[in-house]
Write a protein that holds these residues in place. Structure first.
Motif, mmCIF file in Angstrom:
data_model
loop_
_atom_site.group_PDB
_atom_site.id
_atom_site.type_symbol
_atom_site.label_atom_id
_atom_site.label_comp_id
_atom_site.label_asym_id
_atom_site.label_seq_id
_atom_site.Cartn_x
_atom_site.Cartn_y
_atom_site.Cartn_z
ATOM 1 N N PRO A 37 6.798 9.685 -0.827
ATOM 2 C CA PRO A 37 6.792 8.526 -1.727
ATOM 3 C C PRO A 37 5.789 7.488 -1.220
ATOM 4 O O PRO A 37 5.716 7.213 -0.023
ATOM 5 C CB PRO A 37 8.226 8.006 -1.631
ATOM 6 C CG PRO A 37 9.024 9.154 -1.110
ATOM 7 C CD PRO A 37 8.105 9.918 -0.213
ATOM 8 N N SER A 38 4.987 6.943 -2.133
ATOM 9 C CA SER A 38 3.957 5.990 -1.716
ATOM 10 C C SER A 38 3.664 5.029 -2.857
ATOM 11 O O SER A 38 2.988 5.372 -3.823
ATOM 12 C CB SER A 38 2.676 6.731 -1.314
ATOM 13 O OG SER A 38 1.678 5.830 -0.891
ATOM 14 N N ALA A 39 4.156 3.813 -2.706
ATOM 15 C CA ALA A 39 3.858 2.792 -3.713
ATOM 16 C C ALA A 39 2.417 2.325 -3.601
ATOM 17 O O ALA A 39 1.774 1.992 -4.602
ATOM 18 C CB ALA A 39 4.816 1.613 -3.546
ATOM 19 N N ILE A 40 1.887 2.287 -2.360
ATOM 20 C CA ILE A 40 0.499 1.886 -2.110
ATOM 21 C C ILE A 40 -0.108 2.893 -1.149
ATOM 22 O O ILE A 40 0.397 3.084 -0.032
ATOM 23 C CB ILE A 40 0.421 0.476 -1.483
ATOM 24 C CG1 ILE A 40 1.097 -0.552 -2.390
ATOM 25 C CG2 ILE A 40 -1.032 0.088 -1.223
ATOM 26 C CD1 ILE A 40 1.257 -1.906 -1.734
ATOM 27 N N THR A 41 -1.177 3.548 -1.557
ATOM 28 C CA THR A 41 -1.869 4.516 -0.709
ATOM 29 C C THR A 41 -3.201 3.922 -0.267
ATOM 30 O O THR A 41 -4.062 3.617 -1.094
ATOM 31 C CB THR A 41 -2.102 5.840 -1.445
ATOM 32 O OG1 THR A 41 -0.835 6.391 -1.836
ATOM 33 C CG2 THR A 41 -2.824 6.836 -0.547
ATOM 34 N N VAL A 42 -3.349 3.739 1.034
ATOM 35 C CA VAL A 42 -4.562 3.159 1.626
ATOM 36 C C VAL A 42 -5.433 4.301 2.131
ATOM 37 O O VAL A 42 -4.977 5.122 2.934
ATOM 38 C CB VAL A 42 -4.205 2.219 2.788
ATOM 39 C CG1 VAL A 42 -5.475 1.610 3.386
ATOM 40 C CG2 VAL A 42 -3.246 1.134 2.323
ATOM 41 N N TRP A 43 -6.674 4.352 1.670
ATOM 42 C CA TRP A 43 -7.569 5.445 2.072
ATOM 43 C C TRP A 43 -8.504 4.952 3.174
ATOM 44 O O TRP A 43 -9.399 4.150 2.950
ATOM 45 C CB TRP A 43 -8.385 5.946 0.889
ATOM 46 C CG TRP A 43 -8.904 7.333 1.155
ATOM 47 C CD1 TRP A 43 -10.079 7.673 1.734
ATOM 48 C CD2 TRP A 43 -8.218 8.559 0.875
ATOM 49 N NE1 TRP A 43 -10.187 9.035 1.843
ATOM 50 C CE2 TRP A 43 -9.059 9.601 1.319
ATOM 51 C CE3 TRP A 43 -6.980 8.870 0.300
ATOM 52 C CZ2 TRP A 43 -8.695 10.949 1.199
ATOM 53 C CZ3 TRP A 43 -6.629 10.205 0.176
ATOM 54 C CH2 TRP A 43 -7.475 11.230 0.625
ATOM 55 N N ALA A 63 9.044 -6.281 -1.271
ATOM 56 C CA ALA A 63 9.366 -6.083 0.142
ATOM 57 C C ALA A 63 9.932 -4.685 0.327
ATOM 58 O O ALA A 63 10.758 -4.215 -0.459
ATOM 59 C CB ALA A 63 10.381 -7.129 0.593
ATOM 60 N N GLY A 64 9.470 -3.988 1.344
ATOM 61 C CA GLY A 64 9.964 -2.647 1.624
ATOM 62 C C GLY A 64 9.267 -1.550 0.863
ATOM 63 O O GLY A 64 9.642 -0.370 0.992
ATOM 64 N N ALA A 65 8.267 -1.879 0.050
ATOM 65 C CA ALA A 65 7.529 -0.841 -0.680
ATOM 66 C C ALA A 65 6.848 0.099 0.313
ATOM 67 O O ALA A 65 6.297 -0.330 1.331
ATOM 68 C CB ALA A 65 6.491 -1.480 -1.594
ATOM 69 N N ALA A 66 6.886 1.384 0.020
ATOM 70 C CA ALA A 66 6.309 2.378 0.924
ATOM 71 C C ALA A 66 4.785 2.321 0.885
ATOM 72 O O ALA A 66 4.175 2.418 -0.181
ATOM 73 C CB ALA A 66 6.784 3.767 0.526
ATOM 74 N N VAL A 67 4.197 2.158 2.069
ATOM 75 C CA VAL A 67 2.737 2.142 2.196
ATOM 76 C C VAL A 67 2.320 3.374 2.985
ATOM 77 O O VAL A 67 2.839 3.617 4.082
ATOM 78 C CB VAL A 67 2.248 0.871 2.919
ATOM 79 C CG1 VAL A 67 0.725 0.905 3.074
ATOM 80 C CG2 VAL A 67 2.686 -0.380 2.177
ATOM 81 N N ILE A 97 -3.069 -6.492 -3.571
ATOM 82 C CA ILE A 97 -2.090 -5.498 -4.015
ATOM 83 C C ILE A 97 -0.875 -5.496 -3.093
ATOM 84 O O ILE A 97 0.283 -5.492 -3.545
ATOM 85 C CB ILE A 97 -2.734 -4.098 -4.052
ATOM 86 C CG1 ILE A 97 -3.831 -4.027 -5.110
ATOM 87 C CG2 ILE A 97 -1.677 -3.022 -4.285
ATOM 88 C CD1 ILE A 97 -3.348 -4.173 -6.522
ATOM 89 N N ILE A 98 -1.118 -5.510 -1.790
ATOM 90 C CA ILE A 98 -0.004 -5.498 -0.831
ATOM 91 C C ILE A 98 0.798 -6.790 -0.935
ATOM 92 O O ILE A 98 2.032 -6.784 -0.885
ATOM 93 C CB ILE A 98 -0.543 -5.282 0.598
ATOM 94 C CG1 ILE A 98 -1.046 -3.840 0.740
ATOM 95 C CG2 ILE A 98 0.539 -5.579 1.643
ATOM 96 C CD1 ILE A 98 -1.712 -3.534 2.057
ATOM 97 N N GLY A 99 0.098 -7.911 -1.099
ATOM 98 C CA GLY A 99 0.796 -9.189 -1.208
ATOM 99 C C GLY A 99 1.691 -9.283 -2.421
ATOM 100 O O GLY A 99 2.716 -9.987 -2.400
ATOM 101 N N GLU A 100 1.333 -8.573 -3.484
ATOM 102 C CA GLU A 100 2.116 -8.612 -4.718
ATOM 103 C C GLU A 100 3.199 -7.535 -4.777
ATOM 104 O O GLU A 100 4.008 -7.514 -5.708
ATOM 105 C CB GLU A 100 1.179 -8.439 -5.925
ATOM 106 C CG GLU A 100 0.204 -9.597 -6.096
ATOM 107 C CD GLU A 100 -0.854 -9.299 -7.149
ATOM 108 O OE1 GLU A 100 -0.824 -8.174 -7.714
ATOM 109 O OE2 GLU A 100 -1.699 -10.180 -7.395
#
Length: 398
Positions: free
Chosen positions: A222-228, A139-143, A133-136
């Motif tokens: 804002p969070s494009a990818i939320t890691v739990w 660039a600069g997407a909020a994690v 998911i992160i690789g796809e």
């Protein structure tokens, strides 16, 4: 194998592999490790897998003794009365003794949207999915990384060190175990990496959506990818099998690591609670407890009384990206001391823990019985303190 003592080890992590290898001191013991995965997972490196810097696996041939049999399957139930484990795919295995080392996983708190929109990383399958998911992602997407224990801190630092825009939501204190001095040093390192740290009151996550995280103080990130990376849980195998556990599901044992229900079952690692007082999680502790669980069985096989376990884990290591780390010294009461090593040297010491963690297993596979560790002469005090707080647990474990 007439005349052999059959031992089944459930779980092929640090505790299970160490126990299996150590049991090879006897030629009349056959050991079968049941594990659902074909490779040994180096769990302390899952944040490296997520960031794309390490695969976090080792071939079992490198860490298991040549006489240990590996069965790739999952145990669905332990039938202690019949002394057998039922497997998902290939039937059942009988045993004379059982080592319960099923490890741990992340818990799923009742947070709205967490199951749908957040990505856990406590297993290699989850970490591989998150890496993809992160690789796809652009660039600069909020994690956003939720959880400020070692896993959360290391994941946030590793991703930020590789150019990602990262927020770390602590839900309270950053690195709660660390001494305040080390905590401040960790915060400075994270700031240098560009990690936005949100800690203190009101930073608990109350909801996760597809593109945001809401905090208890009503802030919306804002969070494009939320890691739990928050929470702790264990597989429910012991509960499903009718064995007594603590409130989380860890198998209750006495101080020799023997189940309070069945002296043919010993436990080690994250999934056990000796006297209701579990050891602090770490690969090193899991390995030492795995070794002691094997020693308990070996003494029983020899007609000797097992001895209480005692492990002194004198440090906690936290990685802070590719170039830094915190090596936090601890006392025998398992509280952080003022003394710590940070910066590049702390990072080098952290890197050594990965090498030594696997190395302890490899050494035991080559020379069963060789692993040694420092005892904790304050373990009895910790157990007594817990007994004073919760006499019911003490009576169960007596």
């Amino acid at each position: 194998m007439t005349g052999y003592t059959r031992v089944v080890v459930i779980g092929g992590g640090f505790a299970g592999v160490m126990a299996a290898n150590r049991l090879m001191q006897r030629d009349d013991v056959s050991v079968t490790v049941v594990n659902p995965r074909p490779d040994f997972v180096v769990r302390p490196r899952l944040h490296h897998l997520v960031a794309g810097s390490h695969e976090a696996v080792v071939d079992y041939r490198e860490v298991l003794h040549e006489r240990v049999q590996l069965v790739q399957d999952a145990v669905t139930v332990i039938d202690a009365t019949e002394r057998r484990v039922v497997l998902a795919e290939i039937g059942a295995l009988g045993y004379d003794y059982l080592v319960y080392a099923v490890g741990s996983a992340s818990a799923e708190p009742p947070v709205s949207g967490m199951a749908e929109f957040a990505y856990p990383m406590a297993t290699i399958e989850a970490a591989q999915r998150l890496r993809s998911i992160i690789g796809e992602s652009p660039a600069g997407a909020a994690v956003t990384v939720v959880g400020a224990g070692p896993t959360g801190i290391e994941t946030a630092a590793e991703l930020a060190g590789r150019g990602h825009r990262v927020s770390l939501v602590c839900g309270g204190t950053l690195g709660a175990y660390l001494h305040p001095r080390a905590r401040r040093a960790a915060a400075r390192s994270l700031a240098r990496l560009g990690v936005t740290v949100l800690d203190g009151p009101g930073t608990e996550v109350t909801a996760v959506t597809r593109d945001a995280v809401r905090l208890r103080d009503d802030r919306v990130l804002p969070s494009a990818i939320t890691v739990w990376a928050a929470g702790f849980g264990v597989p429910d195998l012991a509960v499903r099998s009718g064995l007594r556990t603590d409130s989380i599901g860890r198998l209750l044992t006495d101080e020799t690591l023997t189940s309070i229900d069945d002296d043919r079952i010993v436990a080690a690692g994250d999934s056990t609670a000796p006297s209701g007082v579990p050891y602090r999680m770490s690969a090193y502790t899991a390995g030492c407890l795995g070794a002691h669980a094997a020693d308990t069985l070996l003494r029983r096989m020899a007609g000797l009384r097992p001895e209480p376990a005692s492990v002194f884990f004198n440090a906690m290591c936290v990685g802070l990206g590719p170039q830094a780390g915190i090596y936090q010294l601890a006392g025998r009461d398992d509280t952080a001391m003022r003394l710590f090593i940070g910066g590049r040297l702390g990072g080098r010491l952290k890197a050594l823990t990965y090498k030594f963690g696997v190395g302890h297993l490899t050494n035991e596979a080559r020379k069963p019985g060789s692993h040694r560790w420092l005892p904790n002469n304050k373990r009895g005090q910790l157990v007594q303190a817990q007994a004073n707080r919760d006499p019911g647990v003490a009576r169960q474990s007596a």
